[in-house]
Design a protein around this motif. Structure first.
Motif, PDB file in Angstrom:
ATOM      1  N   VAL A 139       2.229   1.703  -3.317  1.00  0.00           N
ATOM      2  CA  VAL A 139       1.032   2.253  -4.418  1.00  0.00           C
ATOM      3  C   VAL A 139       1.025   3.636  -4.311  1.00  0.00           C
ATOM      4  O   VAL A 139       0.693   4.633  -4.924  1.00  0.00           O
ATOM      5  CB  VAL A 139      -0.129   1.554  -4.384  1.00  0.00           C
ATOM      6  CG1 VAL A 139      -1.289   2.113  -4.825  1.00  0.00           C
ATOM      7  CG2 VAL A 139       0.220   0.137  -4.800  1.00  0.00           C
ATOM      8  N   ALA A 140       1.047   3.948  -2.829  1.00  0.00           N
ATOM      9  CA  ALA A 140       0.467   5.329  -2.271  1.00  0.00           C
ATOM     10  C   ALA A 140       1.741   6.528  -2.846  1.00  0.00           C
ATOM     11  O   ALA A 140       1.667   7.448  -2.855  1.00  0.00           O
ATOM     12  CB  ALA A 140       0.341   5.534  -0.876  1.00  0.00           C
ATOM     13  N   SER A 141       2.947   5.726  -3.029  1.00  0.00           N
ATOM     14  CA  SER A 141       4.127   6.734  -3.303  1.00  0.00           C
ATOM     15  C   SER A 141       4.125   7.175  -4.885  1.00  0.00           C
ATOM     16  O   SER A 141       4.818   7.781  -5.064  1.00  0.00           O
ATOM     17  CB  SER A 141       5.411   5.887  -3.079  1.00  0.00           C
ATOM     18  OG  SER A 141       5.617   4.806  -4.137  1.00  0.00           O
ATOM     19  N   PRO A 166       7.891   3.471  -5.759  1.00  0.00           N
ATOM     20  CA  PRO A 166       7.528   2.386  -5.775  1.00  0.00           C
ATOM     21  C   PRO A 166       8.431   1.194  -6.040  1.00  0.00           C
ATOM     22  O   PRO A 166       8.311   0.306  -5.224  1.00  0.00           O
ATOM     23  CB  PRO A 166       6.377   2.380  -6.980  1.00  0.00           C
ATOM     24  CG  PRO A 166       6.256   3.767  -7.119  1.00  0.00           C
ATOM     25  CD  PRO A 166       7.506   4.422  -6.950  1.00  0.00           C
ATOM     26  N   PHE A 225       1.625   8.814  -5.796  1.00  0.00           N
ATOM     27  CA  PHE A 225       1.343  10.104  -5.746  1.00  0.00           C
ATOM     28  C   PHE A 225       2.322  11.211  -5.277  1.00  0.00           C
ATOM     29  O   PHE A 225       2.105  12.272  -5.561  1.00  0.00           O
ATOM     30  CB  PHE A 225      -0.016  10.150  -4.673  1.00  0.00           C
ATOM     31  CG  PHE A 225      -1.164   9.397  -5.120  1.00  0.00           C
ATOM     32  CD1 PHE A 225      -1.972   9.946  -5.871  1.00  0.00           C
ATOM     33  CD2 PHE A 225      -1.253   8.074  -4.575  1.00  0.00           C
ATOM     34  CE1 PHE A 225      -3.224   9.050  -6.668  1.00  0.00           C
ATOM     35  CE2 PHE A 225      -2.361   7.423  -5.058  1.00  0.00           C
ATOM     36  CZ  PHE A 225      -3.203   7.741  -6.057  1.00  0.00           C
ATOM     37  N   VAL A 226       3.445  10.858  -5.024  1.00  0.00           N
ATOM     38  CA  VAL A 226       4.603  11.779  -4.815  1.00  0.00           C
ATOM     39  C   VAL A 226       4.950  12.507  -6.098  1.00  0.00           C
ATOM     40  O   VAL A 226       5.411  13.505  -6.400  1.00  0.00           O
ATOM     41  CB  VAL A 226       5.554  11.030  -4.114  1.00  0.00           C
ATOM     42  CG1 VAL A 226       6.793  12.041  -4.075  1.00  0.00           C
ATOM     43  CG2 VAL A 226       5.346  10.529  -2.600  1.00  0.00           C
ATOM     44  N   ILE A 260       0.742  -1.197  -0.104  1.00  0.00           N
ATOM     45  CA  ILE A 260       0.168  -0.059  -0.052  1.00  0.00           C
ATOM     46  C   ILE A 260       0.893   1.329   0.038  1.00  0.00           C
ATOM     47  O   ILE A 260       0.724   2.145  -0.622  1.00  0.00           O
ATOM     48  CB  ILE A 260      -1.106  -0.074   1.152  1.00  0.00           C
ATOM     49  CG1 ILE A 260      -1.925  -0.996   0.842  1.00  0.00           C
ATOM     50  CG2 ILE A 260      -1.695   1.333   1.391  1.00  0.00           C
ATOM     51  CD1 ILE A 260      -3.017  -1.449   2.405  1.00  0.00           C
ATOM     52  N   ALA A 261       1.908   1.286   0.910  1.00  0.00           N
ATOM     53  CA  ALA A 261       2.891   2.230   0.697  1.00  0.00           C
ATOM     54  C   ALA A 261       3.574   2.458  -0.609  1.00  0.00           C
ATOM     55  O   ALA A 261       3.579   3.644  -1.083  1.00  0.00           O
ATOM     56  CB  ALA A 261       3.988   2.208   1.715  1.00  0.00           C
ATOM     57  N   SER A 289       5.041   0.106 -12.110  1.00  0.00           N
ATOM     58  CA  SER A 289       4.431   1.560 -11.898  1.00  0.00           C
ATOM     59  C   SER A 289       5.713   2.531 -11.995  1.00  0.00           C
ATOM     60  O   SER A 289       5.555   3.717 -12.427  1.00  0.00           O
ATOM     61  CB  SER A 289       3.619   1.926 -10.767  1.00  0.00           C
ATOM     62  OG  SER A 289       4.701   1.149  -9.325  1.00  0.00           O
TER      63      SER A 289
END
Length: 138
Positions: free
Chosen positions: A50-52, A100, A54-55, A47-48, A123
């Motif tokens: 995937v969320a990265s 990612p 957005f950086v 999850i971290a 990604s």
């Protein structure tokens, strides 16, 4: 330095960054990925990762502004400075695009499986692809 030489150097820098982004994941997975341990941190690390992604959003908008500024500066005395600024902004954006894959490399130690590792690596590749210099520039 001519415009084609600058473009060639920036293209080479992109390929180098692609290798630097994916190499830790491949090496760590080759050395430590054979174990079948399942850790508690696998899902939070995925999850971290995937969320990265957005950086990269603010970094990409900064990169696009630098691209537009470089295009406007072509054939002017400010062209050299515009290319330097574009390269600087792009180096910073490369770090965000590589997150990612680097988180996936760290997640190898937690036992993250192959499919999530591949997704995180892809990604990063897609994000890095956004930072290639377009043909229209130069």
């Amino acid at each position: 330095m001519t415009r084609s030489e600058v473009r060639r150097r920036l293209a080479l820098a992109w390929w180098q960054q692609l290798a630097l982004t994916l190499a830790p994941l491949f090496v760590l997975n080759l050395l430590f990925g054979a174990g079948q341990q399942t850790g508690v941190l696998t899902m939070p690390l995925f999850i971290a990762g995937v969320a990265s992604m957005f950086v990269s959003l603010p970094l990409f908008s900064t990169y696009k502004r630098a691209l537009v500024a470089t295009e406007k500066a072509l054939d002017t005395p400010d062209e050299h400075d515009a290319w330097l600024e574009l390269a600087r902004v792009r180096r910073t954006a490369f770090l965000g695009a590589g997150l990612p894959a680097w988180i996936a490399a760290f997640a190898v130690f937690a036992g993250l499986e192959a499919i999530p590792l591949i997704l995180l690596a892809l990604s990063s590749v897609v994000l890095l692809y956004l930072y290639r210099i377009p043909r229209q520039l130069g």
